[in-house]
Each structure stands twice: as structure tokens, then as C-alpha cells.
Write an enzyme that holds these catalytic residues in place. Structure first.
Site, mmCIF file in Angstrom:
data_model
loop_
_atom_site.group_PDB
_atom_site.id
_atom_site.type_symbol
_atom_site.label_atom_id
_atom_site.label_comp_id
_atom_site.label_asym_id
_atom_site.label_seq_id
_atom_site.Cartn_x
_atom_site.Cartn_y
_atom_site.Cartn_z
ATOM 1 N N ARG A 1 0.811 -1.235 0.000
ATOM 2 C CA ARG A 1 0.000 0.000 0.000
ATOM 3 C C ARG A 1 0.846 1.289 0.000
ATOM 4 O O ARG A 1 0.460 2.293 0.602
ATOM 5 C CB ARG A 1 -0.938 0.051 1.214
ATOM 6 C CG ARG A 1 -1.995 -1.011 1.239
ATOM 7 C CD ARG A 1 -3.009 -0.839 0.113
ATOM 8 N NE ARG A 1 -4.180 -1.650 0.340
ATOM 9 C CZ ARG A 1 -4.280 -2.951 0.017
ATOM 10 N NH1 ARG A 1 -3.284 -3.574 -0.579
ATOM 11 N NH2 ARG A 1 -5.396 -3.607 0.271
ATOM 12 N N SER B 1 -11.013 -0.771 3.321
ATOM 13 C CA SER B 1 -10.252 -0.888 4.576
ATOM 14 C C SER B 1 -9.880 0.505 5.060
ATOM 15 O O SER B 1 -9.240 1.260 4.336
ATOM 16 C CB SER B 1 -8.957 -1.667 4.350
ATOM 17 O OG SER B 1 -9.230 -2.944 3.861
ATOM 18 N N GLU C 1 -5.332 3.796 6.139
ATOM 19 C CA GLU C 1 -5.052 3.653 4.699
ATOM 20 C C GLU C 1 -5.733 4.822 3.978
ATOM 21 O O GLU C 1 -5.259 5.320 2.962
ATOM 22 C CB GLU C 1 -5.619 2.314 4.198
ATOM 23 C CG GLU C 1 -5.405 2.118 2.714
ATOM 24 C CD GLU C 1 -5.942 0.797 2.166
ATOM 25 O OE1 GLU C 1 -6.045 -0.190 2.905
ATOM 26 O OE2 GLU C 1 -6.251 0.776 0.967
HETATM 27 N N1 EPU Z 1 -10.795 -10.879 10.290
HETATM 28 C C1 EPU Z 1 -11.365 -10.725 11.541
HETATM 29 N N2 EPU Z 1 -12.499 -9.974 11.635
HETATM 30 C C2 EPU Z 1 -13.088 -9.401 10.550
HETATM 31 C C3 EPU Z 1 -12.531 -9.597 9.272
HETATM 32 C C4 EPU Z 1 -11.350 -10.330 9.164
HETATM 33 O O1 EPU Z 1 -10.873 -11.210 12.538
HETATM 34 O O2 EPU Z 1 -14.120 -8.719 10.723
HETATM 35 C C5 EPU Z 1 -9.531 -11.650 10.192
HETATM 36 C C6 EPU Z 1 -9.710 -13.071 9.753
HETATM 37 O O3 EPU Z 1 -8.798 -13.849 10.451
HETATM 38 C C7 EPU Z 1 -9.302 -13.045 8.282
HETATM 39 C C8 EPU Z 1 -8.246 -11.959 8.278
HETATM 40 O O4 EPU Z 1 -8.678 -11.027 9.257
HETATM 41 O O5 EPU Z 1 -8.774 -14.251 7.882
HETATM 42 C C9 EPU Z 1 -8.075 -11.277 6.942
HETATM 43 O O6 EPU Z 1 -9.331 -10.761 6.505
HETATM 44 P P1 EPU Z 1 -9.617 -10.472 4.964
HETATM 45 O O7 EPU Z 1 -9.299 -11.673 4.161
HETATM 46 O O8 EPU Z 1 -10.972 -9.902 4.858
HETATM 47 O O9 EPU Z 1 -8.509 -9.400 4.583
HETATM 48 P P2 EPU Z 1 -8.001 -8.080 5.286
HETATM 49 O O10 EPU Z 1 -6.574 -8.285 5.665
HETATM 50 O O11 EPU Z 1 -8.920 -7.604 6.330
HETATM 51 C C10 EPU Z 1 -6.994 -7.130 3.062
HETATM 52 C C11 EPU Z 1 -7.043 -5.827 2.304
HETATM 53 C C12 EPU Z 1 -8.334 -5.732 1.505
HETATM 54 C C13 EPU Z 1 -8.415 -6.915 0.555
HETATM 55 C C14 EPU Z 1 -8.352 -8.213 1.365
HETATM 56 C C15 EPU Z 1 -8.299 -9.435 0.478
HETATM 57 C C16 EPU Z 1 -5.712 -4.272 3.602
HETATM 58 C C17 EPU Z 1 -5.721 -3.075 4.470
HETATM 59 N N3 EPU Z 1 -6.922 -4.705 3.217
HETATM 60 O O12 EPU Z 1 -8.044 -7.061 4.041
HETATM 61 O O13 EPU Z 1 -8.281 -4.533 0.744
HETATM 62 O O14 EPU Z 1 -9.612 -6.884 -0.204
HETATM 63 O O15 EPU Z 1 -7.140 -8.215 2.162
HETATM 64 O O16 EPU Z 1 -7.048 -9.593 -0.059
HETATM 65 O O17 EPU Z 1 -4.648 -4.774 3.258
HETATM 66 C C18 EPU Z 1 -8.832 -2.216 0.818
HETATM 67 O O18 EPU Z 1 -7.605 -1.998 0.801
HETATM 68 O O19 EPU Z 1 -9.672 -1.273 0.839
HETATM 69 C C19 EPU Z 1 -9.300 -3.586 0.843
HETATM 70 C C20 EPU Z 1 -10.587 -3.900 0.958
#
Ligand code: EPU
Length: 338
Positions: free
Chosen positions: A164, A237, A333
Site C-alpha cells: 500500500r 479498509s 489507509e
Molecule cells: N478478520 C477478523 N475480523 C473481521 C474480518 C477479518 O478477525 O471482521 C480476520 C480473519 O482472520 C481473516 C483476516 O482477518 O482471515 C483477513 O481478513 P480479509 O481476508 O478480509 O482481509 P483483510 O486483511 O482484512 C486485506 C485488504 C483488503 C483486501 C483483502 C483481500 C488491507 C488493508 N486490506 O483485508 O483490501 O480486499 O485483504 O485480499 O490490506 C482495501 O484496501 O480497501 C481492501 C478492501
């Protein structure tokens, strides 16, 4: 060129904040951009270049000039047996680019389906999802220096991409406006399918998976987990996922054995911010007109009449709670605009 005074930015920020810009200027090509940048009045004002505003939080009306590109077009500039090189106008809607590439059978960006925003902003932000980042396909970026008015082509290395992050996000660097991005895609696609939920969603299609299947799977996962910014105001995010030291991680793991984590470079560990926020009890709760999304705790929503200040206050209380409980500093972000 289009110039508007006291212009509503409602359609230019996905939080749906009813803010206004003192001036709004939209250019069609590089020549018009050059004319704006050389204008003495422009140089005296503060200015901000935006895309769709899918990563912005306006705290107040904007007192300066909002710049917006209308440079569009997807050009095939090079093709060989294995790859194609596309030159894309910064104002192209990113998801239209993905849909086009998938329809042509060109691989590399299918995992980045359905991400709101424009191509230029996507390259600044190094958007990423489901194991892919735009930096994986970027070959060059064409820019216009806002101070010297020189055109410069950045190689991928010069873009200094990280999670990012890019050269263009660093406010210590001279401001460069991206006019076009050049991405190389694969005519014999190699799929990136290690991301848990993506793998599961595609299970029915193995082994005959296509780019279209991947695009559809990503769209369905995103629809399931993330609010549609056309309907509910949000900017995806709100925070980036933090990196912590191995030492810090080992300490937390004793107390929170179920904490999800991803090993990263330089002996650092990435922790999902969503998990930290959920642990602090914010998930699914409303704070006045601001919501913490019930299916993804990393997303703050405008429930209807929130203003930027209220959203920033909720973000601050989340940041403070995570710091207090885990000694981890969350970084937005989303870019705050005051
Ligand atoms: N999780 C929780 N609670 C929640 C949601 C997630 O505990 O409410 C935990 C779970 O363990 C899950 C992990 O967090 O396995 C990761 O969650 P998720 O796969 O939804 O991904 P994220 O790390 O929260 C990142 C990006 C997203 C992108 C997804 C998929 C960032 C800041 N965000 O989210 O990007 O779509 O991975 O690759 O890196 C964005 O940047 O706006 C965005 C949506």
C-alpha cells in the site's frame, strides 16, 4: 477543460460526504494539465488531485482546487507470443480495465476485480487483494511533475512499491501527477489462488479454472464481505494491516493463541487489523451515524448523515483501543483531507 466553483464533491468521495470544493478542475489531456499547472492562480492555491475519492476522508469543505483527470483509453502498445503491454489513461475506471483484460484472456489483474477507483490512483496506492498487488504487473508509469512541469517516466523500481505504498504517496517527494500507467499482462495466465477464501470459492471449477471464474469468485467474495460504496458510504479498509516484530508477536501469541498472522519480510509479522478491531469489540457497532461493518471490522461506514469529523473520531477511538490492548499502532489507509 471543465472549471466549476463551489462544486459538490458528493459524487467524488465514496463516504458520500456532502462537502464542497472551492474550485474543481477537470482536464482532458496532458496539454490541458500543463496549462493548469503553469497558471499563476493555480500555483497560489492549495490543490489536491483526486480519482474517484474511494480512499479519501474529507474533514471539511476543501478550500483550494480539486484536480481531476479525464485522460482515458486502453491502448495495446506491445504484443509478443506470451505477453501484452497496455497503456492506460489514469482516469480509466480500474474495474473496467480488469473486465477488459479478462474478456481478452489476458491474466495478471483478475484478482484485483471490483476494487473501486481509477487506474492512476490504483498505481499510487499499490492496490492489492487476494495475493496480488498492482505492482506485480506495472512496468512503467507516465507522470507530470507539478512543480517543474517536466514529464517523467518512472520504471517500476523507481515507483518504490511496497505494501500500500509508492514514491507518489510520500509527501517528501516532489508531487507527480500520473497521466498513464503501463501494465504487462500474460497471454498464458498463471493463476494466483493461494488465498483461502478464493481457493474455496473456486473449488467447484477445478481443474478447468478460467480468468472469468476467478473474476466472478473475487466479485462474489467482495460482495459478501464488503459494503457496496454505491449504496453504503465507505472507503474499503480504513486502516492498513500492521507489521510487528517477532518479539512482540511471540509475546502476544501467548496471550492470544488464535491470533491470525502472516510472516513478512525482515523478520516482521503482519497481523490483520480487522481481527485487532474485532477483539476490541467494535465490529458491528454503530457510533452515532458511523458504523463498523458487521462482516468486516476494518470498514467504517457512513450510516447516512455522518460527517468527516465524526468518522475520524470513531477511527481515533479504534486506534486508541488497539494501541491500549495490543500495543500496536494502526495507520489509516484512508487519506484525511482538511
Ligand atoms: N478478520 C477478523 N475480523 C473481521 C474480518 C477479518 O478477525 O471482521 C480476520 C480473519 O482472520 C481473516 C483476516 O482477518 O482471515 C483477513 O481478513 P480479509 O481476508 O478480509 O482481509 P483483510 O486483511 O482484512 C486485506 C485488504 C483488503 C483486501 C483483502 C483481500 C488491507 C488493508 N486490506 O483485508 O483490501 O480486499 O485483504 O485480499 O490490506 C482495501 O484496501 O480497501 C481492501 C478492501
Amino acid at each position: 477543460m471543465r472549471i466549476e466553483e463551489n462544486y459538490s464533491l458528493l459524487a467524488y468521495n465514496t463516504f458520500h460526504l456532502p462537502v464542497k470544493a472551492r474550485w474543481f478542475m477537470e482536464y482532458e489531456n496532458e496539454e490541458e494539465l500543463g496549462r493548469i499547472l503553469r497558471d499563476e492562480y493555480f500555483q497560489e492555491c492549495i490543490s489536491l488531485h483526486i480519482g474517484c475519492g474511494s480512499n479519501l476522508l474529507f474533514i471539511n469543505d476543501y478550500r483550494g482546487i480539486i484536480l481531476h483527470s479525464q485522460i482515458k483509453g486502453i491502448q495495446l502498445v506491445e504484443e509478443n507470443e506470451n505477453t501484452v503491454l497496455l497503456r492506460i489513461g489514469a482516469a480509466e475506471i480500474w474495474d473496467d480495465v480488469v473486465a477488459y483484460a479478462v474478456s481478452k484472456g489476458w491474466g495478471g489483474i483478475e484478482n484485483l476485480s471490483n476494487i473501486p477507483g481509477e487506474a492512476g490512483a490504483a498505481a499510487i496506492q499499490n492496490i492489492g487483494a487476494y495475493g496480488v498487488e498492482i505492482k506485480d504487473v506495472i512496468e512503467r508509469v507516465e507522470t507530470y511533475n507539478q512543480l517543474s512541469f517536466e514529464k517523467r517516466i518512472f520504471t517500476k523500481e523507481e515507483c518504490r512499491y511496497e505494501y500500500r505504498y509508492s514514491f507518489f504517496k510520500n509527501e517528501h517527494n516532489e508531487p507527480h501527477i500520473i497521466t498513464h500507467i503501463l501494465i504487462r499482462l500474460n497471454k498464458k495466465p498463471v493463476y494466483t489462488l493461494q488465498y483461502g477464501t478464493l481457493k474455496e470459492t473456486l473449488a467447484n471449477y477445478y481443474p478447468a479454472i478460467t480468468l472469468t471464474h476467478i473474476r466472478e469468485a473475487v466479485i462474489s467474495i467482495r460482495k459478501e464481505k464488503l459494503p457496496d460504496p454505491k449504496i453504503i458510504g465507505n472507503a474499503g479498509s480504513f486502516f492498513t494491516n500492521p507489521f510487528i516484530t517477532k518479539q512482540h508477536f511471540d509475546k502476544l501469541k501467548v496471550q492470544y493463541p488464535d491470533m491470525p498472522f502472516y510472516p513478512a519480510l525482515n523478520n516482521r509479522i503482519k497481523i490483520p487489523a480487522a481481527w485487532l478491531i474485532e477483539q476490541c469489540g467494535f465490529k458491528g457497532k454503530n457510533h452515532g451515524q458511523v458504523g463498523v461493518y458487521d462482516k468486516q471490522a476494518l470498514v467504517l461506514t457512513n450510516l447516512g448523515d455522518a460527517n468527516g469529523h465524526e468518522i475520524a473520531l470513531v477511527a481515533e477511538s479504534i486506534r486508541a483501543a488497539v494501541k491500549e490492548r495490543f500495543d500496536i499502532e494502526l495507520t489509516p489507509e484512508v487519506k484525511y483531507v482538511d
